[in-house]
Structures are given as structure tokens and as C-alpha cells.
Design an enzyme around this catalytic site. Sequence first.
Site, PDB file in Angstrom:
ATOM      1  N   ASP A 121       0.854  -1.183   0.000  1.00  0.00           N
ATOM      2  CA  ASP A 121       0.000   0.000   0.000  1.00  0.00           C
ATOM      3  C   ASP A 121       0.889   1.232   0.000  1.00  0.00           C
ATOM      4  O   ASP A 121       2.005   1.201   0.548  1.00  0.00           O
ATOM      5  CB  ASP A 121      -0.919   0.012   1.225  1.00  0.00           C
ATOM      6  CG  ASP A 121      -2.070  -0.979   1.106  1.00  0.00           C
ATOM      7  OD1 ASP A 121      -2.422  -1.363  -0.031  1.00  0.00           O
ATOM      8  OD2 ASP A 121      -2.630  -1.366   2.145  1.00  0.00           O
ATOM      9  N   ASP A 135      -6.930  -1.234  -4.727  1.00  0.00           N
ATOM     10  CA  ASP A 135      -8.011  -0.919  -3.798  1.00  0.00           C
ATOM     11  C   ASP A 135      -8.939   0.138  -4.395  1.00  0.00           C
ATOM     12  O   ASP A 135     -10.161   0.066  -4.244  1.00  0.00           O
ATOM     13  CB  ASP A 135      -7.453  -0.414  -2.460  1.00  0.00           C
ATOM     14  CG  ASP A 135      -6.592  -1.429  -1.750  1.00  0.00           C
ATOM     15  OD1 ASP A 135      -6.757  -2.638  -1.998  1.00  0.00           O
ATOM     16  OD2 ASP A 135      -5.741  -1.016  -0.935  1.00  0.00           O
TER      17      ASP A 135
END
Length: 172
Positions: A121, A135
Site C-alpha cells: 500500500d 483498492d
Amino acid sequence: MSEKTKIKSYTFIFIGFICFIAIVDYYVKCFVKSFPINFTIYSLDPFFSITYVRNYGGAFSILQGQNVFLAFMCFLVPIILFVVMRKRIYYDFKYLVACAMISGGAGGNLIDRLIYGYVVDYISVGTFPVFNISDSFITVGAVLLGVLILLEKDAPDDSKSSTSKEEGAKNA
């Protein structure tokens, strides 16, 4: 365009879009991984930054340490989505885009889980949990799919309204 040609074309576009999302996501994550963990690559304080973090859980870091389950879900959800939505995918391009976004995002995160055992991330916005391109595609695709389904249910069904008008005329 014949029905078979349209289905083949839409299948090619669907798979192509999924692969495009997963490949772009993979290369962006490779770039991010070239920096040390927790390193801020770019910052627009205090609202936005690109910071490399590892997520061993799911969305919002839930289910920490459940990589096998989460990898299985990243694999299973697109298959179920395709099976349930395939008629709409083949006949309405908006559904194709929404389902491909969800599936491509899940595929991008699945690649991470299989290769690294975690998801890379890097996008940080305000106090929101750090996320990645996959995402974002999953979220936007899910919202688009939800809106399409809601609008479909709210739209008047011409066959029902014409049938009820005919029945009303017969009864009068």
C-alpha cells in the site's frame, strides 16, 4: 455484429481490462518497493503522501495474518462476480467496466499476496488508511456496480407497465 462476435469482443475487452489494471498496479508497486518500508516518496503535507507500507490484512487492515484466506477471496470473488453478472457483462458495457475494475483490483492484490505474503500500500490521504491502485479500482468498481443495480431496480419496466395498462383496459 453477430451475437457470438459481440460476446467474443466483450470477453476480450473484459480480460484485457483486468490484465491492464493488474499489470499497472504491479509495476507501480515494484517502483514503490524500490524504497525502504515506511519511506515517504512524495508528500503534500498534511493531506496527501505516497508512503510505502505493508498490509498483512484486508481492507482497513482487518483480518491481519489471514493471507491464505484473503488470497483465496481475491481469487474467488471475481469468479463469482463473473458467473453472476456474465449476462449483464456481455450486453451492457457499463457492467463490464464495473466488474472488470473489481476483478482487476482483486487480481492486483492477489499477485501481491502470492508473491510477498502481504499487499503493498502507498497512497495516503488525510487520516484515511493507506491504500493502493487496486483498492481504488475495487472501490470505484463496486460503487459503480451498486449504482447500476440500484438504477436498474428504480427504472420502470416497460413490459410490466404495458401489460398492466392492457389488463386495465380489458377490465374496464
